[in-house]
Design a protein around this motif. Structure first.
Motif, PDB file in Angstrom:
ATOM      1  N   THR A  12       0.979  -1.145   0.013  1.00 45.92           N
ATOM      2  CA  THR A  12       0.082   0.036  -0.056  1.00 45.92           C
ATOM      3  C   THR A  12       0.922   1.332   0.004  1.00 45.92           C
ATOM      4  O   THR A  12       0.603   2.297  -0.554  1.00 45.92           O
ATOM      5  CB  THR A  12      -0.932  -0.215   1.042  1.00 45.92           C
ATOM      6  OG1 THR A  12      -1.458  -1.197   1.111  1.00 45.92           O
ATOM      7  CG2 THR A  12      -1.847   1.161   1.152  1.00 45.92           C
ATOM      8  N   ASN A  50      -4.864  -2.045  -5.424  1.00 52.77           N
ATOM      9  CA  ASN A  50      -4.574  -0.780  -4.555  1.00 52.77           C
ATOM     10  C   ASN A  50      -4.542   0.496  -5.481  1.00 52.77           C
ATOM     11  O   ASN A  50      -4.986   1.570  -5.088  1.00 52.77           O
ATOM     12  CB  ASN A  50      -3.172  -0.993  -4.124  1.00 52.77           C
ATOM     13  CG  ASN A  50      -3.079  -2.154  -2.946  1.00 52.77           C
ATOM     14  OD1 ASN A  50      -4.253  -1.771  -2.056  1.00 52.77           O
ATOM     15  ND2 ASN A  50      -2.207  -2.976  -2.577  1.00 52.77           N
ATOM     16  N   VAL A  53      -7.966   1.871  -5.905  1.00 53.25           N
ATOM     17  CA  VAL A  53      -8.492   2.192  -4.803  1.00 53.25           C
ATOM     18  C   VAL A  53      -7.902   3.549  -4.273  1.00 53.25           C
ATOM     19  O   VAL A  53      -8.640   4.481  -3.877  1.00 53.25           O
ATOM     20  CB  VAL A  53      -8.232   1.312  -3.658  1.00 53.25           C
ATOM     21  CG1 VAL A  53      -8.574   1.706  -2.095  1.00 53.25           C
ATOM     22  CG2 VAL A  53      -9.068   0.088  -3.823  1.00 53.25           C
ATOM     23  N   ASN A  91     -12.268  -4.230 -11.542  1.00 50.49           N
ATOM     24  CA  ASN A  91     -11.031  -3.166 -11.824  1.00 50.49           C
ATOM     25  C   ASN A  91     -11.833  -2.680 -12.979  1.00 50.49           C
ATOM     26  O   ASN A  91     -11.926  -1.357 -13.318  1.00 50.49           O
ATOM     27  CB  ASN A  91      -9.966  -3.774 -12.426  1.00 50.49           C
ATOM     28  CG  ASN A  91      -8.861  -4.217 -11.448  1.00 50.49           C
ATOM     29  OD1 ASN A  91      -9.523  -4.310 -10.114  1.00 50.49           O
ATOM     30  ND2 ASN A  91      -7.729  -4.709 -11.679  1.00 50.49           N
ATOM     31  N   SER A  94     -14.749  -0.029 -12.003  1.00 49.68           N
ATOM     32  CA  SER A  94     -14.021   1.263 -11.307  1.00 49.68           C
ATOM     33  C   SER A  94     -13.819   1.906 -12.573  1.00 49.68           C
ATOM     34  O   SER A  94     -13.870   3.324 -12.765  1.00 49.68           O
ATOM     35  CB  SER A  94     -12.967   0.855 -10.719  1.00 49.68           C
ATOM     36  OG  SER A  94     -13.344  -0.042  -9.592  1.00 49.68           O
TER      37      SER A  94
END
Length: 583
Positions: A12, A50, A53, A91, A94
């Motif tokens: 992250t 990640n 997001v 994915n 999004s």
């Protein structure tokens, strides 16, 4: 566990570092950041998720659309976005939610080929996903003509664009938009492209354009590619040395053109090329998906045409091949690929479904064919065993196929069905909790009990049980459809020579018929009146005695009342029955 936690936080942290670099004031640093990000996400779904997001997508799209961004930066952004799209369906969702599609379509207006290809590659990945609404390709009416104009730019643009069209042509409206913007003229030359991928995607375009579309199909017949008719090009693509996917798709194109009336069913390219190619697709050597597609396409091709059904039924042991569809997967030990086995077990029902469609169309129009799929291949046994399955869908399919088989079949087939199914199983199906199973079983019984000698023969051996089953259904809590079908079976029994005595000597059954003649539902009244009509028909032995008994029971009064019914069919049927008394 502390160690694991740390690595996950590490990812992250590095992801955040990548996203931060996209906001660096120095364009050179931004470019390097995007290139590093591109290398980091390849094959790393965790990293892709990640970055999404953490908000990388809107920033990448912003950089992609900025006229101040260098061409190299815009292209690298398109490449990274394409890589993110290669991840999971989430994915893609999004990306679509961030309005990536209009941004990429806008990018296609740029003149730089490398950038256009990167945008198209990303669009291709997004549009072939089942979660993307294909309608987004058609929102702006200027998009399709512009994309058509890019087909001539390179092999890459040809491959990506034809793949997008093949996936996004889902409705007759889509077909017409593509057709009106010159899809046929623009895509036809690609069928002889040096690139296999381009040829294959172009072929897929034609199969989705021609499906149930007469206008497209009629146009395709007259198209020449390098001086050769399109149907000949398709026929060549079905040769055995071509990849299976190509053979199957070319066969679909010709099938759809034939069904739309553009190619005659007796044309050589159908009888000598398409039909045998599709039959080959049904063989054991083929993968499950190929067999499903092959069988479904073959069923579609033959459905309306007796001659094709006759040819198919004698081609390459088709009927015994289909029997294998139901025993799938066969010997587990022979299957070394466990993943494949797992996949096939999950999809085996699709294979059975396809085989059912094929059976139904094989026997839909012709008597001799039906007798031949059937008695030789052990299919009846197989279908009977399916009716014992725990899955209602399989029970329905098994009984439905038996019902189709029994339709206008000869005595031998009917006796074989009754023997293989066994009366016990037949009556178990008549009390099946699933209404579909019950309806199809009644349909089977009705088809078995048609034509007098058959009715008499089956009722002489199974009459008692059948009458018992009819009683149970008429007394039970069942839908109008179920009861109507049951009364129709009773009417068939009443049409037999000796069989009708089973009703005449059963006062309880006669009272039930009387009850349904006065029912509030016209369908049930009609079916019940039909039973009486058959029982009192004049030209037959013992009709006088039957008429007298039924008059004593009050049936003439009811018929008389029904001749005044408001429903014309009911009124007619009652009058016809009354005439038997007056004759």
């Amino acid at each position: 566990s502390a160690l694991l936690l740390e690595t996950s936080t590490d990812i992250t942290a590095t992801s955040r570092h990548y996203v931060d670099r996209l906001f660096d004031p120095d364009p050179q640093n931004v470019l390097q950041g995007v290139i590093d990000m591109k290398n980091a996400v390849i094959g790393n779904n965790k990293q892709k998720a990640n970055l999404i997001v953490l908000g990388a997508v809107p920033r990448l799209l912003y950089l992609l659309q900025q006229s101040s961004s260098s061409l190299e930066l815009r292209t690298e952004c398109a490449v990274v976005l394409g890589s993110l799209a290669m991840g999971t369906e989430n994915n893609i969702k999004s990306l679509v939610d961030c309005h990536i599609i209009p941004a990429l379509l806008q990018g296609l207006l740029c003149s730089d080929l490398i950038f256009i290809e990167a945008c198209l590659r990303c669009l291709r990945t997004i549009f072939i996903s089942p979660v993307t609404p294909v309608q987004l390709l058609y929102t702006d009416p200027t998009v399709i003509p512009h994309i058509m104009s890019l087909l001539s730019r390179s092999q890459h643009t040809q491959e990506y664009i034809t793949q997008i069209f093949a996936h996004c042509c889902k409705t007759p409206e889509h077909q017409m938009v593509l057709f009106n913007h010159g899809a046929i003229q623009n895509i036809a030359p690609l069928l002889i492209s040096p690139s296999y991928k381009v040829r294959m995607q172009a072929l897929k375009c034609f199969s989705v354009l021609a499906y149930e579309n007469a206008q497209v199909s009629m146009t395709l017949v007259n198209v020449l590619v390098d001086g050769e008719q399109l149907s000949q090009v398709f026929a060549r693509m079905m040769q055995r040395d071509k990849p299976i996917e190509m053979q199957l798709t070319a066969a679909k194109c010709l099938t759809y053109m034939c069904r739309a009336g553009a190619i005659r069913t007796d044309d050589n390219c159908i009888i000598l090329k398409t039909l045998p190619c599709l039959v080959r697709m049904c063989s054991k050597e083929r993968l499950l998906e190929e067999r499903v597609e092959g069988a479904e396409t073959l069923a579609f091709l033959m459905e309306p045409d007796i001659e094709l059904q006759r040819i198919a039924s004698v081609t390459d042991h088709l009927v015994s091949m289909l029997a294998d569809y139901f025993k799938y997967p066969s010997s587990v030990s022979a299957i070394t690929d466990i993943k494949r086995l797992d996949h096939d077990l999950k999809h085996a029902h699709e294979l059975r479904q396809a085989a059912f469609k094929l059976y139904a169309s094989l026997g839909s129009n012709d008597e001799d064919i039906r007798k031949k799929p059937i008695l030789e291949s052990g299919v009846i046994e197989l279908l009977c065993s399916l009716t014992q399955s725990d899955s209602p869908a399989l029970r329905v399919n098994g009984i439905w196929a038996l019902m189709n088989m029994a339709f206008q079949a000869d005595q031998k087939v009917k006796v074989e069905i009754v023997r293989a199914l066994g009366t016990e199983q037949l009556f178990r199906l008549l009390s099946d909790p699933d209404t579909n199973v019950l309806m199809k079983t009644l349909g089977l019984l009705r088809n078995l009990l048609s034509t007098r000698p058959h009715i008499d023969q089956i009722m002489s051996s199974h009459g008692k049980q059948i009458m018992q089953a009819v009683t149970l259904i008429l007394e039970g809590e069942h839908s109008i459809e179920v009861k109507e079908q049951t009364l129709c079976i009773l009417a068939n029994i009443a049409d037999g020579n000796t069989a009708k005595e089973l009703i005449m000597t059963n006062d309880d059954m006669l009272q039930k018929i009387k009850y349904y003649m006065g029912h509030s539902n016209v369908k049930l009244q009609l079916a019940a009146t039909f039973c009486i009509s058959n029982l009192i028909w004049n030209e037959e032995d013992g009709s006088q005695e039957r008429q007298d008994k039924l008059r004593e029971m009050g049936f003439v009064d009811i018929l008389h009342k029904l001749t005044q019914a408001s429903d014309p069919s009911l009124c007619d049927r009652a009058k016809t029955a009354m005439q038997q008394y007056l004759a």
